[in-house]
Motif scaffolding. Structure first.
Motif, short mmCIF file in Angstrom:
data_model
loop_
_atom_site.label_atom_id
_atom_site.label_comp_id
_atom_site.label_asym_id
_atom_site.label_seq_id
_atom_site.Cartn_x
_atom_site.Cartn_y
_atom_site.Cartn_z
N GLY A 243 9.13 0.30 -4.38
CA GLY A 243 8.08 0.72 -3.46
C GLY A 243 8.04 2.22 -3.34
O GLY A 243 8.70 2.95 -4.09
N ILE A 244 7.27 2.69 -2.37
CA ILE A 244 7.12 4.13 -2.13
C ILE A 244 7.47 4.44 -0.68
O ILE A 244 7.02 3.75 0.25
N ASP A 245 8.28 5.47 -0.48
CA ASP A 245 8.56 5.98 0.86
C ASP A 245 7.31 6.73 1.31
O ASP A 245 6.98 7.79 0.78
N MET A 246 6.60 6.17 2.27
CA MET A 246 5.33 6.75 2.69
C MET A 246 5.48 8.15 3.27
O MET A 246 4.52 8.93 3.28
N ALA A 247 6.66 8.50 3.75
CA ALA A 247 6.85 9.82 4.34
C ALA A 247 6.97 10.90 3.28
O ALA A 247 6.60 12.06 3.50
N VAL A 299 1.25 8.93 -10.73
CA VAL A 299 0.56 9.40 -9.52
C VAL A 299 1.10 8.60 -8.35
O VAL A 299 0.83 7.40 -8.23
N SER A 300 1.86 9.24 -7.49
CA SER A 300 2.40 8.55 -6.32
C SER A 300 1.43 8.69 -5.15
O SER A 300 0.36 9.29 -5.27
N ILE A 301 1.80 8.11 -4.03
CA ILE A 301 0.97 8.17 -2.84
C ILE A 301 1.84 8.58 -1.65
O ILE A 301 3.06 8.41 -1.67
N LYS A 302 1.21 9.09 -0.62
CA LYS A 302 1.92 9.51 0.58
C LYS A 302 1.09 9.14 1.80
O LYS A 302 -0.12 9.35 1.82
N GLY A 303 1.74 8.57 2.79
CA GLY A 303 1.05 8.16 3.99
C GLY A 303 1.35 9.05 5.18
O GLY A 303 1.95 10.12 5.04
N THR A 304 0.94 8.59 6.34
CA THR A 304 1.21 9.29 7.60
C THR A 304 2.29 8.53 8.34
O THR A 304 2.22 7.31 8.46
#
Length: 400
Positions: A243-247, A299-304
């Motif tokens: 998965g991806i660490d959204m932070a 290409v990764s993603i980043k959240g809030t």
């Protein structure tokens, strides 16, 4: 529904899966694309037209071919009597209606598969004849359910036969992209699949460099073994993550997708990320021709993240997913892989809004375009038609 002529490519025998530019309507003779070979990227139908029909069935593969797929992708597991069938998981509970068959109720069990505890019914406990009594089901609740139970689980041989028949019917070569799934699991059961895979490709006349075949695995040992045993097709090292660490946008790792299971068994604690380093890519090049990375390596993603440290449901739909994140700047993985001569085929592209970063505006075509522009050599997709439409738009951008 038939795809238009833009999808009618012929794969040359001299260079498998190199799409001839001259077969593209409007293709210019000197326009070079940012792919490794300068040719249009492949559209690989991931488990068939799995966005529309139960995955890894002959019907799903036929639909993907009808939509215009260049290649159909399949995962291989083994039956009790040693036949290779197309299922993503040994656990038949995930993608078949086995739970509705009372005659098999006593075979339900809890075991470890690649270090993960699973409960269900497993392919290695069923003969092919018994598996043929099961019906395939959709593995995504948001996708069509009305076909559940209608289609049977095919053998790998049946898929090879389909690809050959459809190639004759359409006049274009349909490639196949088989994966040795959970090879250590099956090897430990005394049911290795690699020699059988090689034998089937040999019998099909497809054990050659120019054959319309890519053979893939998450386990380097499986690929190396097949290469040592005389498999001559192109080989692809798959690279996973959990998965991806959204932070931070960083990859996270957890069983069973933290590392090749053969590494775990050997006490090697490295994760898949070592494969995307320059040294890792150089090592892969010694035994493979391509990498198939999870797209987040490119290409990764980043959240809030809120004050409580938890990801924020930005769009307030009651769920936190990719739609609540934005795309980050791309890594240099495609360029680094190309530098050592490796093709790049990222997985998996899907249309559902929950799987699209917010900056794609709910339009999957925007995600494909971002990756095509980076020079990927192919994409694994559940929605062949969307991938092809985006490829057509991208080629137009490039004067093709």
């Amino acid at each position: 529904m038939k795809q238009s002529q833009t999808a009618k490519y012929v794969l040359t025998a001299a260079a498998a899966f190199t799409l001839a530019a001259c077969s593209m309507p409007g293709a210019g003779p000197s326009a070079r694309l940012p792919t490794l070979d300068g040719q249009p990227p492949l559209v690989v139908a991931h488990r068939g037209a799995s966005g529309y029909l139960p995955e890894e069935t002959l019907e799903a593969y036929a639909r993907a071919i009808e939509l215009g797929a260049d290649v159909i992708e399949m995962d291989l597991v083994s039956t009790k009597d040693g036949v290779l069938i197309t299922r993503h998981d040994p656990n038949l509970a995930i993608s078949t209606d086995v739970a509705k068959h009372p005659e098999f109720a006593q075979r339900k069990k809890t075991i470890q598969v690649d270090g993960e505890t699973q409960t269900g019914w497993f392919s290695n406990d069923f003969t092919l004849a018994e598996i043929k009594r099961l019906g395939a089901i959709s593995t995504d609740a948001e996708r069509p359910q009305q076909f559940n139970g209608q289609y049977k689980v095919p053998t790998f041989q049946e898929v090879i036969d389909l690809a050959k028949a459809k190639s004759r019917e359409t006049g274009r070569t349909i490639g196949i992209y088989p994966e040795t799934k959970n090879p250590t699991y099956f090897r430990d059961l005394g049911m290795p699949m690699e020699d059988k895979l090689i034998a089937l490709l040999e019998a099909a006349g497809w054990n050659s460099r120019g054959a319309p075949v890519f053979v893939q695995s998450f386990e380097p040992g499986s690929l190396k073994y097949m290469k040592s045993k005389g498999l001559k097709t192109r080989l692809v090292q798959l690279i996973d993550g959990d998965g991806i660490d959204m932070a931070t946008g960083r990859m996270t790792y957890a069983v069973p997708v933290d590392r090749p299971y053969e590494w775990t068994k050997a006490g090697d604690r490295r994760n898949f990320d070592v494969m995307v380093t320059p040294a890792g890519l150089a090592e892969i090049k010694t035994y493979a021709d391509a990498i198939g990375p999870w797209k987040r390596y490119i290409v990764s993603i980043k959240g809030t993240v809120g004050a409580d440290g938890k990801p924020v449901d930005v769009n307030r739909d009651g769920k936190v997913n990719d739609a609540d994140a934005t795309s980050m700047a791309p890594t240099n993985l495609v360029a680094e892989a190309h530098k050592v001569g490796l093709l790049v085929h990222p997985f998996t592209f899907r249309n559902e809004s929950r799987r699209l970063a917010s900056d794609y505006k709910g339009d999957a075509a925007n995600e494909y375009l971002a990756f095509y522009r980076l020079g990927v050599d192919g994409v694994f997709t559940d929605f062949t038609d969307t991938a092809l439409a985006a490829r057509k738009a991208w080629l137009k951008e490039n004067g093709r």
